[in-house]
Design a protein around this motif. Structure first.
Motif, PDB file in Angstrom:
ATOM      1  N   GLY A  83       0.937  -1.174  -0.156  1.00 24.61           N
ATOM      2  CA  GLY A  83      -0.076   0.035   0.049  1.00 24.61           C
ATOM      3  C   GLY A  83       0.950   1.460  -0.132  1.00 24.61           C
ATOM      4  N   MET A  84       2.176   1.159   0.740  1.00 22.83           N
ATOM      5  CA  MET A  84       2.688   2.441   0.562  1.00 22.83           C
ATOM      6  C   MET A  84       3.500   2.541  -0.626  1.00 22.83           C
ATOM      7  N   GLN A  85       3.963   1.604  -1.307  1.00 23.72           N
ATOM      8  CA  GLN A  85       4.572   1.596  -2.372  1.00 23.72           C
ATOM      9  C   GLN A  85       3.623   2.065  -3.471  1.00 23.72           C
ATOM     10  N   ALA A  86       2.444   1.843  -3.598  1.00 23.76           N
ATOM     11  CA  ALA A  86       1.139   2.305  -4.461  1.00 23.76           C
ATOM     12  C   ALA A  86       1.058   3.801  -4.129  1.00 23.76           C
ATOM     13  N   TYR A  87       0.980   4.073  -2.894  1.00 20.84           N
ATOM     14  CA  TYR A  87       0.569   5.370  -2.525  1.00 20.84           C
ATOM     15  C   TYR A  87       1.729   6.648  -2.691  1.00 20.84           C
ATOM     16  N   ALA A  88       2.954   5.997  -2.324  1.00 15.78           N
ATOM     17  CA  ALA A  88       4.016   7.119  -2.438  1.00 15.78           C
ATOM     18  C   ALA A  88       4.248   7.287  -4.087  1.00 15.78           C
ATOM     19  N   ALA A  89       3.893   8.736  -4.554  1.00 21.31           N
ATOM     20  CA  ALA A  89       4.451   9.306  -5.780  1.00 21.31           C
ATOM     21  C   ALA A  89       5.889   9.332  -5.760  1.00 21.31           C
ATOM     22  N   VAL A  90       6.461   9.342  -7.036  1.00 14.71           N
ATOM     23  CA  VAL A  90       7.840   9.619  -6.951  1.00 14.71           C
ATOM     24  C   VAL A  90       8.336  11.045  -6.606  1.00 14.71           C
ATOM     25  N   ASP A  91       7.528  11.771  -6.245  1.00 17.58           N
ATOM     26  CA  ASP A  91       8.054  13.039  -5.741  1.00 17.58           C
ATOM     27  C   ASP A  91       7.565  13.200  -4.507  1.00 17.58           C
ATOM     28  N   PHE A  92       7.203  12.027  -3.497  1.00 18.88           N
ATOM     29  CA  PHE A  92       6.579  12.152  -2.287  1.00 18.88           C
ATOM     30  C   PHE A  92       7.710  12.883  -1.417  1.00 18.88           C
ATOM     31  N   ASP A  93       7.281  13.790  -0.336  1.00 18.12           N
ATOM     32  CA  ASP A  93       8.201  14.531   0.234  1.00 18.12           C
ATOM     33  C   ASP A  93       8.306  13.628   1.741  1.00 18.12           C
ATOM     34  N   TRP A  94       9.490  13.029   1.768  1.00 13.83           N
ATOM     35  CA  TRP A  94       9.823  12.118   3.011  1.00 13.83           C
ATOM     36  C   TRP A  94      10.273  13.289   4.087  1.00 13.83           C
ATOM     37  N   THR A  95      10.515  14.578   3.812  1.00 12.29           N
ATOM     38  CA  THR A  95      11.066  15.531   4.953  1.00 12.29           C
ATOM     39  C   THR A  95      10.008  16.087   5.773  1.00 12.29           C
ATOM     40  N   GLN A  96       8.538  15.961   5.325  1.00 13.61           N
ATOM     41  CA  GLN A  96       7.639  16.712   6.292  1.00 13.61           C
ATOM     42  C   GLN A  96       7.397  15.984   7.430  1.00 13.61           C
ATOM     43  N   VAL A  97       7.119  16.854   8.383  1.00 15.80           N
ATOM     44  CA  VAL A  97       6.782  16.622   9.747  1.00 15.80           C
ATOM     45  C   VAL A  97       5.210  16.447   9.827  1.00 15.80           C
ATOM     46  N   GLY A  98       4.634  15.785  11.010  1.00 11.28           N
ATOM     47  CA  GLY A  98       3.308  15.886  11.011  1.00 11.28           C
ATOM     48  C   GLY A  98       2.924  14.901  12.126  1.00 11.28           C
ATOM     49  N   GLY A  99       1.532  14.756  12.190  1.00 13.38           N
ATOM     50  CA  GLY A  99       1.005  13.904  13.206  1.00 13.38           C
ATOM     51  C   GLY A  99       1.251  14.392  14.520  1.00 13.38           C
ATOM     52  N   ASP A 100       0.541  13.997  15.784  1.00 10.01           N
ATOM     53  CA  ASP A 100       0.362  14.285  16.885  1.00 10.01           C
ATOM     54  C   ASP A 100       1.866  14.780  17.617  1.00 10.01           C
ATOM     55  N   GLU A 101       2.834  13.967  17.065  1.00 11.32           N
ATOM     56  CA  GLU A 101       4.130  13.920  17.669  1.00 11.32           C
ATOM     57  C   GLU A 101       4.906  15.352  16.817  1.00 11.32           C
ATOM     58  N   ASN A 102       4.374  15.458  15.715  1.00 16.09           N
ATOM     59  CA  ASN A 102       5.199  16.589  14.663  1.00 16.09           C
ATOM     60  C   ASN A 102       6.582  15.990  14.396  1.00 16.09           C
ATOM     61  N   ILE A 103       6.737  14.787  13.869  1.00 19.53           N
ATOM     62  CA  ILE A 103       7.753  14.074  13.612  1.00 19.53           C
ATOM     63  C   ILE A 103       7.769  13.713  12.035  1.00 19.53           C
ATOM     64  N   THR A 104       9.035  13.292  11.610  1.00 20.82           N
ATOM     65  CA  THR A 104       8.826  12.626  10.348  1.00 20.82           C
ATOM     66  C   THR A 104       8.202  11.342  10.072  1.00 20.82           C
ATOM     67  N   LEU A 105       7.981  10.983   9.183  1.00 23.56           N
ATOM     68  CA  LEU A 105       7.482   9.492   8.868  1.00 23.56           C
ATOM     69  C   LEU A 105       8.548   8.212   9.113  1.00 23.56           C
ATOM     70  N   LEU A 106       9.625   8.515   8.990  1.00 26.86           N
ATOM     71  CA  LEU A 106      10.962   7.641   9.252  1.00 26.86           C
ATOM     72  C   LEU A 106      10.780   7.622  10.939  1.00 26.86           C
ATOM     73  N   HIS A 107      10.853   8.824  11.423  1.00 29.62           N
ATOM     74  CA  HIS A 107      10.841   8.680  13.081  1.00 29.62           C
ATOM     75  C   HIS A 107       9.481   7.987  13.472  1.00 29.62           C
ATOM     76  N   PHE A 108       8.419   8.347  12.774  1.00 30.77           N
ATOM     77  CA  PHE A 108       6.986   7.421  13.276  1.00 30.77           C
ATOM     78  C   PHE A 108       7.188   5.947  12.888  1.00 30.77           C
ATOM     79  N   ALA A 109       7.865   5.865  11.880  1.00 28.09           N
ATOM     80  CA  ALA A 109       8.199   4.112  11.660  1.00 28.09           C
ATOM     81  C   ALA A 109       8.954   3.578  12.691  1.00 28.09           C
ATOM     82  N   ILE A 110      10.004   4.380  13.140  1.00 28.64           N
ATOM     83  CA  ILE A 110      10.792   3.598  14.119  1.00 28.64           C
ATOM     84  C   ILE A 110      10.034   3.448  15.513  1.00 28.64           C
ATOM     85  N   ASP A 111       9.174   4.651  15.900  1.00 28.16           N
ATOM     86  CA  ASP A 111       8.177   4.235  16.953  1.00 28.16           C
ATOM     87  C   ASP A 111       7.433   3.200  17.041  1.00 28.16           C
ATOM     88  N   CYS A 112       6.817   2.861  15.745  1.00 24.75           N
ATOM     89  CA  CYS A 112       5.809   1.789  15.539  1.00 24.75           C
ATOM     90  C   CYS A 112       6.552   0.501  16.056  1.00 24.75           C
TER      91      CYS A 112
END
Length: 339
Positions: A21-50
């Motif tokens: 699902g991630m591979q299908a959803y992430a466009a080639v220009d997906f912005d991995w630097t963005q922060v968000g969520g309740d914690e205001n962290i990047t998606l890679l930080h979030f994945a580590i927390d998971c």
């Protein structure tokens, strides 16, 4: 869809461990630097927390590995004034088992390291400790590959440049579109398994030490040789010359030069160069360069106009629109006949 919506959608897929699902959803220009969520962290930080919970850990490592390949930065630090923290505790003894790791100044690699260090101080369980150790190893490897450059003394560079210029000792000739260019066979064979096979064969390339690249400009071949000898050049190549050198490096499997030229081309993307650079990135699977092209194309009116009137190559249309773009502009698909 807004940035926050994209973050929320991707974080939900990460939490589910839904890699397809991630591979299908992430466009080639997906912005991995963005922060968000309740914690205001990047998606890679979030994945580590998971990975803290066994219920979300099953596919966590493959998800993180793919995110790193897709462009997530293992060294992107959170702000020094970030007020939040990542925590873990056991439900029946929250106070006695609470572990906290602050987000301030943490990059993904330092966050994973902080969790390994924190878990070593408590008897939390071998499975959790093993998981974070593997996550740290994967992220550290990605960070090392990203920074795999060493300082070289200028004298060493000058020495190899002098060897490059000793044409009287060269024993291989490239027959380019603009004439002959020469080099040393041992340099070529050390750099490229393809050239090594060619120069050691019983064919013309091996017997006469001549390699035909009649479809390539002399300046492009010269730039490639500069990169093979010194990983640098004293010339000021335009994007067309860079693309010729990149094509040859890709064709001959000189991966370090492919990477260096791809990185240099990111800064050469303009309205005039866009189509050629984007087509090369798309056809050769240069994902980081393709993401830069897609981001440029998405915000540039001239490129959007070319996309609308169908003047861009099909591979570039797909890069900008996704895989559903037509294989031939305006063509009607023929009925498939089965047997």
């Amino acid at each position: 869809m807004g940035t926050s919506s994209k973050f929320n959608a991707m974080s939900a897929l990460i939490r589910l461990g839904d890699l397809p699902g991630m591979q299908a959803y992430a466009a080639v220009d997906f912005d991995w630097t963005q922060v968000g969520g309740d914690e205001n962290i990047t998606l890679l930080h979030f994945a580590i927390d998971c990975g803290k919970k066994s219920s979300t850990r099953a596919n966590n490592l493959p998800v993180i590995e793919w995110m790193l390949k897709a462009g997530a930065d293992p060294e992107q630090e959170l702000p020094s004034d970030h007020p939040g923290c990542s925590h873990l505790c056991k439900r029946w003894d929250k106070k006695g088992t609470m572990i906290k790791v602050r987000y301030a100044c943490q990059s993904p690699i330092s966050l994973a390291a902080a969790w390994v260090e924190a878990l070593r101080k408590v008897d939390w369980g071998a499975a959790t400790m093993k998981h974070f150790s593997l996550v740290l190893s994967v992220i550290a490897t990605a960070a090392s590959a990203k920074r795999h450059k060493v300082a070289v003394h200028q004298a060493v560079m000058d020495r190899w440049e002098s060897a490059r210029e000793m044409t009287s000792t060269h024993n291989v000739t490239f027959e380019t579109a603009d004439g002959a260019i020469t080099a040393h066979d041992h340099i070529l064979m050390a750099a490229s398994p393809v050239l090594q096979a060619m120069l050691q064969s019983t064919m013309k390339e091996g017997q006469q030490k001549q390699i035909s690249v009649a479809d390539s400009s002399g300046t492009g071949v010269s730039l490639l040789l500069d990169m093979l000898y010194t990983s640098s050049t004293r010339t000021d190549p335009d994007f067309k010359t860079m693309l010729v050198a990149l094509d040859l490096a890709h064709r001959w499997q000189v991966q370090d030069v492919v990477k260096l030229l791809s990185e240099a081309l990111r800064d050469m993307i303009t309205t005039d160069s866009f189509s050629a650079i984007a087509e090369t990135a798309a056809l050769k699977g240069l994902d980081a360069l393709a993401r830069c092209c897609a981001a440029f194309g998405a915000k540039t009116a001239e490129v959007q106009a070319m996309l609308k009137n169908g003047s861009l190559p099909v591979s570039v249309q797909r890069l900008l629109q996704g895989p559903e773009a037509p294989s031939q502009q305006g063509a009607v698909a023929k009925k498939r006949r089965t047997f």
